[in-house]
Design an enzyme around this catalytic site. Structure first.
Site, short mmCIF file in Angstrom:
data_model
loop_
_atom_site.label_atom_id
_atom_site.label_comp_id
_atom_site.label_asym_id
_atom_site.label_seq_id
_atom_site.Cartn_x
_atom_site.Cartn_y
_atom_site.Cartn_z
N SER A 145 0.87 -1.18 0.00
CA SER A 145 0.00 0.00 0.00
C SER A 145 0.90 1.23 0.00
O SER A 145 2.06 1.15 0.43
CB SER A 145 -0.86 0.00 1.27
OG SER A 145 -1.50 1.24 1.45
N TYR A 159 -2.18 -0.60 10.55
CA TYR A 159 -2.22 -0.94 9.12
C TYR A 159 -0.91 -0.50 8.46
O TYR A 159 -0.25 -1.28 7.77
CB TYR A 159 -3.42 -0.27 8.44
CG TYR A 159 -3.57 -0.62 6.97
CD1 TYR A 159 -4.08 -1.86 6.58
CD2 TYR A 159 -3.19 0.28 5.98
CE1 TYR A 159 -4.21 -2.19 5.24
CE2 TYR A 159 -3.32 -0.04 4.63
CZ TYR A 159 -3.84 -1.28 4.27
OH TYR A 159 -3.97 -1.60 2.93
N1 LIG Z 1 -8.63 -1.24 -1.11
C1 LIG Z 1 -7.64 -0.36 -0.96
O1 LIG Z 1 -7.83 0.87 -0.98
C2 LIG Z 1 -6.23 -0.87 -0.80
C3 LIG Z 1 -5.19 0.06 -0.91
C4 LIG Z 1 -3.88 -0.37 -0.77
C5 LIG Z 1 -3.62 -1.70 -0.53
N2 LIG Z 1 -4.65 -2.59 -0.41
C6 LIG Z 1 -4.30 -3.98 -0.14
O2 LIG Z 1 -4.82 -4.79 -1.15
C7 LIG Z 1 -4.98 -6.12 -0.64
C8 LIG Z 1 -6.33 -6.66 -1.06
O3 LIG Z 1 -7.35 -5.91 -0.45
P1 LIG Z 1 -8.69 -5.48 -1.19
O4 LIG Z 1 -8.72 -4.00 -1.21
O5 LIG Z 1 -8.85 -6.22 -2.45
O6 LIG Z 1 -9.77 -5.90 -0.08
P2 LIG Z 1 -10.90 -7.01 -0.02
O7 LIG Z 1 -11.77 -6.93 -1.23
O8 LIG Z 1 -11.50 -6.85 1.33
O9 LIG Z 1 -10.10 -8.39 -0.10
C9 LIG Z 1 -9.35 -8.88 0.97
C10 LIG Z 1 -9.03 -10.32 0.67
O10 LIG Z 1 -8.19 -10.83 1.71
C11 LIG Z 1 -8.75 -12.07 2.16
N3 LIG Z 1 -8.42 -12.30 3.55
C12 LIG Z 1 -8.63 -11.49 4.61
N4 LIG Z 1 -8.25 -12.09 5.74
C13 LIG Z 1 -7.80 -13.33 5.39
C14 LIG Z 1 -7.30 -14.43 6.12
N5 LIG Z 1 -7.16 -14.39 7.45
N6 LIG Z 1 -6.94 -15.54 5.43
C15 LIG Z 1 -7.08 -15.60 4.09
N7 LIG Z 1 -7.55 -14.59 3.34
C16 LIG Z 1 -7.92 -13.47 4.00
C17 LIG Z 1 -10.25 -11.92 1.95
O11 LIG Z 1 -10.86 -13.21 1.80
P3 LIG Z 1 -11.72 -13.96 2.91
O12 LIG Z 1 -12.47 -12.94 3.67
O13 LIG Z 1 -12.59 -14.87 2.07
O14 LIG Z 1 -10.74 -14.73 3.71
C18 LIG Z 1 -10.28 -11.19 0.60
O15 LIG Z 1 -10.18 -12.11 -0.45
C19 LIG Z 1 -4.77 -6.03 0.86
O16 LIG Z 1 -3.47 -6.50 1.19
C20 LIG Z 1 -4.88 -4.55 1.14
O17 LIG Z 1 -4.15 -4.15 2.28
C21 LIG Z 1 -5.94 -2.21 -0.55
#
Ligand SMILES: NC(=O)c1ccc[n+]([C@@H]2O[C@H](COP(=O)([O-])OP(=O)(O)OC[C@H]3O[C@@H](n4cnc5c(N)ncnc54)[C@H](OP(=O)(O)O)[C@@H]3O)[C@@H](O)[C@H]2O)c1
Length: 249
Positions: A145, A159
């Site tokens: 991030s 975070y």
């Molecule tokens: N959205 C943003 O603005 C943003 C910005 C910068 C970076 N990111 C990063 O991008 C990545 C993906 O996030 P996203 O934005 O796509 O969010 P998201 O749609 O909420 O997806 C999060 C994913 O992580 C999985 N997950 C969470 N806890 C888990 C666990 N204990 N074991 C296995 N899987 C787990 C969830 O699946 P289950 O719930 O099915 O386990 C889901 O598939 C993250 O690392 C996040 O920090 C996001």
């Protein structure tokens, strides 16, 4: 059309939603066989049904290091190796410290940091072996991030700490693996519209610097991951930062 990842085996964590699901779609389209890891089997099954035979479902909690190792070992046993690990699973709670629930802090460390370490540790011997094979490289891509480089506002606390830790770990791993041709990359997005940002965490560090022009889409991040993974073996992209156009930090 020939895919640029034809014949490769990939593991994508957090594939049930958002950036991970978009990444799985891209990797399958490029010809990879993709193991979809996350906790919700129904979401993984639904995605696999769309992606077809080269997507397979592996329900697992990435915070459970033994379960992650067993899952990766199963993938390697079934397919004969592993070429790509995408560490994407993540969790963000952006409450200010004085109002935070400690279980949320622990969950962020468990998923965002321990999850990355568990999957990387389990995958590394297989990636090293793959890099010595015909493809000539193997890849670890961690979705970090912009909060992994700067602390952009109140509420970032744990975070940002976990994402900074992923940056430090990744950089060290890169130094250790360069001579063995395992490429280690960080893809660091700003605000992306996903369940993580839709679920009311509007005081998120990424969201706090969001552009009035909006946010990135999961496909934008998946496309950055595709770029990293489809470079020729001589090219190692180490870090890609992408933000909505007016997001400044
Ligand atoms: N959205 C943003 O603005 C943003 C910005 C910068 C970076 N990111 C990063 O991008 C990545 C993906 O996030 P996203 O934005 O796509 O969010 P998201 O749609 O909420 O997806 C999060 C994913 O992580 C999985 N997950 C969470 N806890 C888990 C666990 N204990 N074991 C296995 N899987 C787990 C969830 O699946 P289950 O719930 O099915 O386990 C889901 O598939 C993250 O690392 C996040 O920090 C996001």
């Amino acid at each position: 059309m020939t895919g640029r990842l034809d014949g490769t085996i990939a593991v994508v964590t957090g594939a049930s939603s958002g950036i991970g699901a978009a990444t799985a779609r891209v990797l399958v389209a490029e010809g990879a066989t993709v193991a979809l890891l996350a906790r919700r089997p129904d979401r993984l099954e639904a995605l696999a049904a769309v992606l077809g035979d080269r997507a397979e479902v592996h329900p697992v909690d990435v915070a459970d290091a033994d379960a992650v190792r067993a899952t990766i070992d199963t993938v390697v046993r079934d397919h004969g190796g592993l070429d790509v690990l995408v560490n994407n699973a993540g969790y963000g709670s952006m409450r200010r410290a004085a109002r935070a629930d400690f279980t949320e802090w622990r969950a962020m460390v468990d998923v965002n940091l321990v999850g990355v370490l568990a999957a990387t540790h389990a995958a590394l011997p297989h990636l090293l072996r793959a890099a010595a094979g015909p493809r000539g490289v193997a890849d670890v891509v961690s979705v970090s991030s912009t909060a992994g480089r700067t602390v952009s506002g109140p509420g970032s606390n744990v975070y940002a700490a976990t994402k900074h830790a992923v940056h430090a770990f990744s950089e060290s791993l890169r130094l250790e693996c360069a001579s063995r041709h395992v490429r280690v990359a960080l893809v660091a997005p700003g605000l992306v519209t996903t369940a993580m940002t839709d679920s009311g965490r509007r005081d998120a560090p990424d969201a706090s610097t969001a552009s009035p022009l909006g946010s990135l889409r999961p496909d934008d991040v998946a496309d950055a991951i595709r770029h990293v993974l489809t470079r020729p073996p001589r090219v190692a992209v180490h870090e890609l930062v992408l933000r909505p156009i007016e997001q400044v930090r």
